[in-house]
Scaffold this motif. Sequence first.
Motif, mmCIF file in Angstrom:
data_model
loop_
_atom_site.group_PDB
_atom_site.id
_atom_site.type_symbol
_atom_site.label_atom_id
_atom_site.label_comp_id
_atom_site.label_asym_id
_atom_site.label_seq_id
_atom_site.Cartn_x
_atom_site.Cartn_y
_atom_site.Cartn_z
ATOM 1 N N GLN A 351 0.833 -1.208 0.000
ATOM 2 C CA GLN A 351 0.000 0.000 0.000
ATOM 3 C C GLN A 351 0.865 1.254 0.000
ATOM 4 O OE1 GLN A 351 -3.557 -0.151 2.356
ATOM 5 N NE2 GLN A 351 -3.465 2.016 2.870
ATOM 6 N N ALA A 352 1.950 1.232 0.776
ATOM 7 C CA ALA A 352 2.862 2.387 0.787
ATOM 8 C C ALA A 352 3.532 2.563 -0.573
ATOM 9 C CB ALA A 352 3.921 2.203 1.878
ATOM 10 N N ILE A 353 3.948 1.464 -1.194
ATOM 11 C CA ILE A 353 4.607 1.537 -2.507
ATOM 12 C C ILE A 353 3.657 2.089 -3.557
ATOM 13 C CG2 ILE A 353 5.546 0.122 -4.388
ATOM 14 C CD1 ILE A 353 6.746 -1.700 -2.227
ATOM 15 N N VAL A 354 2.408 1.627 -3.548
ATOM 16 C CA VAL A 354 1.432 2.092 -4.537
ATOM 17 C C VAL A 354 1.143 3.576 -4.343
ATOM 18 C CG1 VAL A 354 -0.956 1.856 -5.320
ATOM 19 C CG2 VAL A 354 0.411 -0.179 -4.875
ATOM 20 N N ASN A 355 0.999 4.012 -3.077
ATOM 21 C CA ASN A 355 0.732 5.421 -2.812
ATOM 22 C C ASN A 355 1.905 6.298 -3.237
ATOM 23 O OD1 ASN A 355 1.165 7.811 -0.739
ATOM 24 N ND2 ASN A 355 -1.036 7.484 -0.890
ATOM 25 N N ILE A 356 3.107 5.930 -2.808
ATOM 26 C CA ILE A 356 4.287 6.736 -3.137
ATOM 27 C C ILE A 356 4.566 6.694 -4.636
ATOM 28 C CG2 ILE A 356 6.785 6.914 -2.801
ATOM 29 C CD1 ILE A 356 6.299 5.878 0.079
ATOM 30 N N GLY A 357 4.379 5.530 -5.250
ATOM 31 C CA GLY A 357 4.591 5.412 -6.692
ATOM 32 C C GLY A 357 3.666 6.311 -7.485
ATOM 33 N N ALA A 358 2.414 6.451 -7.027
ATOM 34 C CA ALA A 358 1.476 7.345 -7.709
ATOM 35 C C ALA A 358 1.905 8.802 -7.574
ATOM 36 C CB ALA A 358 0.068 7.147 -7.157
ATOM 37 N N VAL A 359 2.425 9.179 -6.402
ATOM 38 C CA VAL A 359 2.829 10.565 -6.177
ATOM 39 C C VAL A 359 4.024 10.944 -7.048
ATOM 40 C CG1 VAL A 359 3.777 12.165 -4.470
ATOM 41 C CG2 VAL A 359 1.880 10.673 -3.845
ATOM 42 N N ILE A 360 4.990 10.047 -7.152
ATOM 43 C CA ILE A 360 6.198 10.382 -7.920
ATOM 44 C C ILE A 360 6.073 10.022 -9.398
ATOM 45 C CG2 ILE A 360 7.651 10.172 -5.880
ATOM 46 C CD1 ILE A 360 8.575 7.460 -6.883
ATOM 47 N N GLY A 361 4.902 9.545 -9.815
ATOM 48 C CA GLY A 361 4.629 9.373 -11.232
ATOM 49 C C GLY A 361 5.103 8.085 -11.855
ATOM 50 N N VAL A 362 5.440 7.073 -11.043
ATOM 51 C CA VAL A 362 5.871 5.796 -11.618
ATOM 52 C C VAL A 362 4.749 4.767 -11.629
ATOM 53 C CG1 VAL A 362 8.273 6.181 -10.984
ATOM 54 C CG2 VAL A 362 6.780 4.941 -9.419
ATOM 55 N N LEU A 363 3.622 5.082 -10.986
ATOM 56 C CA LEU A 363 2.454 4.198 -10.988
ATOM 57 C C LEU A 363 1.209 5.052 -11.192
ATOM 58 C CD1 LEU A 363 3.226 1.844 -7.943
ATOM 59 C CD2 LEU A 363 3.341 1.229 -10.364
ATOM 60 N N PRO A 364 0.149 4.466 -11.752
ATOM 61 C CA PRO A 364 -1.102 5.226 -11.888
ATOM 62 C C PRO A 364 -1.704 5.558 -10.525
ATOM 63 C CG PRO A 364 -1.107 3.254 -13.279
ATOM 64 C CD PRO A 364 0.061 3.126 -12.363
ATOM 65 N N ILE A 365 -2.512 6.596 -10.485
ATOM 66 C CA ILE A 365 -3.165 7.010 -9.240
ATOM 67 C C ILE A 365 -4.307 6.051 -8.931
ATOM 68 C CG2 ILE A 365 -4.469 8.846 -8.110
ATOM 69 C CD1 ILE A 365 -2.984 10.815 -9.954
ATOM 70 N N THR A 366 -4.304 5.495 -7.710
ATOM 71 C CA THR A 366 -5.362 4.562 -7.310
ATOM 72 C C THR A 366 -6.212 5.091 -6.170
ATOM 73 O OG1 THR A 366 -3.813 3.442 -5.819
ATOM 74 C CG2 THR A 366 -4.044 2.543 -8.043
ATOM 75 N N GLY A 367 -5.754 6.115 -5.470
ATOM 76 C CA GLY A 367 -6.565 6.707 -4.414
ATOM 77 C C GLY A 367 -6.485 6.005 -3.082
ATOM 78 N N ILE A 368 -5.400 5.258 -2.804
ATOM 79 C CA ILE A 368 -5.267 4.635 -1.488
ATOM 80 C C ILE A 368 -4.302 5.464 -0.640
ATOM 81 C CG2 ILE A 368 -5.825 2.333 -2.289
ATOM 82 C CD1 ILE A 368 -2.896 1.649 -2.300
ATOM 83 N N PRO A 369 -4.517 5.513 0.681
ATOM 84 C CA PRO A 369 -3.716 6.398 1.542
ATOM 85 C C PRO A 369 -2.355 5.803 1.868
ATOM 86 C CG PRO A 369 -5.332 5.223 2.845
ATOM 87 C CD PRO A 369 -5.598 4.835 1.418
ATOM 88 N N LEU A 370 -1.485 6.663 2.378
ATOM 89 C CA LEU A 370 -0.178 6.228 2.871
ATOM 90 C C LEU A 370 -0.350 5.773 4.318
ATOM 91 C CD1 LEU A 370 2.855 6.029 2.211
ATOM 92 C CD2 LEU A 370 3.108 8.341 3.096
ATOM 93 N N PRO A 371 -0.077 4.497 4.617
ATOM 94 C CA PRO A 371 -0.347 3.977 5.966
ATOM 95 C C PRO A 371 0.325 4.796 7.059
ATOM 96 C CG PRO A 371 0.202 2.185 4.470
ATOM 97 C CD PRO A 371 0.460 3.460 3.719
ATOM 98 N N LEU A 372 -0.439 5.069 8.112
ATOM 99 C CA LEU A 372 -0.004 5.772 9.320
ATOM 100 C C LEU A 372 0.253 7.261 9.123
ATOM 101 C CD1 LEU A 372 2.566 3.164 10.711
ATOM 102 C CD2 LEU A 372 0.221 3.516 11.492
ATOM 103 N N VAL A 373 0.300 7.731 7.888
ATOM 104 C CA VAL A 373 0.656 9.109 7.606
ATOM 105 C C VAL A 373 -0.545 9.898 7.100
ATOM 106 C CG1 VAL A 373 2.206 10.635 6.310
ATOM 107 C CG2 VAL A 373 3.030 8.407 7.115
ATOM 108 N N SER A 374 -1.294 9.341 6.148
ATOM 109 C CA SER A 374 -2.432 10.046 5.577
ATOM 110 C C SER A 374 -3.550 10.212 6.596
ATOM 111 C CB SER A 374 -2.970 9.285 4.360
ATOM 112 O OG SER A 374 -2.028 9.275 3.315
ATOM 113 N N TYR A 375 -4.393 11.219 6.361
ATOM 114 C CA TYR A 375 -5.555 11.449 7.222
ATOM 115 C C TYR A 375 -6.587 10.352 6.993
ATOM 116 C CZ TYR A 375 -10.026 13.308 8.736
ATOM 117 O OH TYR A 375 -11.250 13.454 9.325
#
Length: 424
Positions: A351-375
């Motif tokens: 989940q962290a990899i998918v979230n961070i990957g979407a932010v830095i543009g290496v993965l499509p955006i899926t809309g899942i939060p960053l564990p322990l960090v996101s609201y």
Amino acid sequence: MSAEPVERTADATEQAGWTASARSQTAAVVGLLDRPLTSYYLVLGCTMMLLGLGLTMVLSASSVSQLQKTGSAFTLVQKQAMWMALGLPAMWVAARLQVKAFRALAYPLLLLSAIALSMALIPGLGREAGGATRWIDFGFVQLQPSEPAKLALVLWGADLLARKEKLKLLTDWRQLLVPLLPATGVLVLLVMFGSDLGTTLVLLTIFLALLWVIGAPGRLFLGMSGLICLLVAILIVVEPYRMRRLTGFLDPSGDPLGDRYQGMQGLYAVATGGWFGTGLGESRAKWDYLPHAETDFIFAIIGEELGLIGTLVVLGLFGLLAYAGLRIARRVKDPFMRLAASGATAWLVVQAIVNIGAVIGVLPITGIPLPLVSYGGSALIPTLIALGMLLAFAKREPGARQALAARGPGPASRALSWLGLARR
């Protein structure tokens, strides 16, 4: 005698000293990692640091939007602190539960998760957000049932496979898949009826992790992986907004004000941070430029305000958390603990990899939060319970009980003793 041989001898001696020092330091680090409670303290330390960072960044990322909406910059951070106040005691309790308690909770939690996911699809009760019906609206509170479903699948799948392994039934590939595959399929279908692809990917990752750890044959594992990839591709193609996200991700020359807007603003925020960031609270992206800055794209605000150093710290913490979870899975003897630790670690890390990957543009955006960090409390509380479970398992590693006994009573026990409330 010339001075040159003496200088060479001195250089060789100095080099040998540096080598010996490096070896001793390496041995010291390896010795620390070999201690019985290493996993316990890594999980606890990484969790607390990520929670502290998350609370700080939720305040920073949401302050502008909440000031505009509610008149207070602290609205969301107060809610997040409330969720933490509920989640940390739940983590504390989970860290003290017996293994049989987790196994007993597996089946009721799976059933409740399926019921809650079904309730989210009822018109008037389910609420849509970001193109997906993910929430149950109770009026006074909104819950996202797909988050506890991840924990339910980890516990139930681990208990199921552990029982079958004890009965020596896993020599047949059909015993590996039935009823694990149908139950996972039901959860996935309920989540997909709500158009939540991100959670679907995490549930399927847990399924594959359980198969991998239990020792599924290579052909079966590859076949399931291929089937999942095909399923995900179909789910993307049949949903127009997902297809637009994918094409926007694959086409850098697409409309920067359309489907690529959020991704590009996230990249701009990360790029603006440089090495050390613009400073805590100094983000420009949160001034109505970056949508969902406090949830899906909080990593972009971290990159902007804390720079490359801040993002590397976050990556390092998740890396240590992954190491600790896999270390627990490798060192515990009980099959259920091994499977549950692996499933929970795969859930959080992927989940962290998918979230961070979407932010830095290496993965499509899926809309899942960053564990322990996101609201978000619906994601935070099950995550903290899963980490509490890892702490409970870490205390059952070889030598861990003796190390805990030698350490003496903790602060809570000492405080109770001082008040005269501790057990005698």
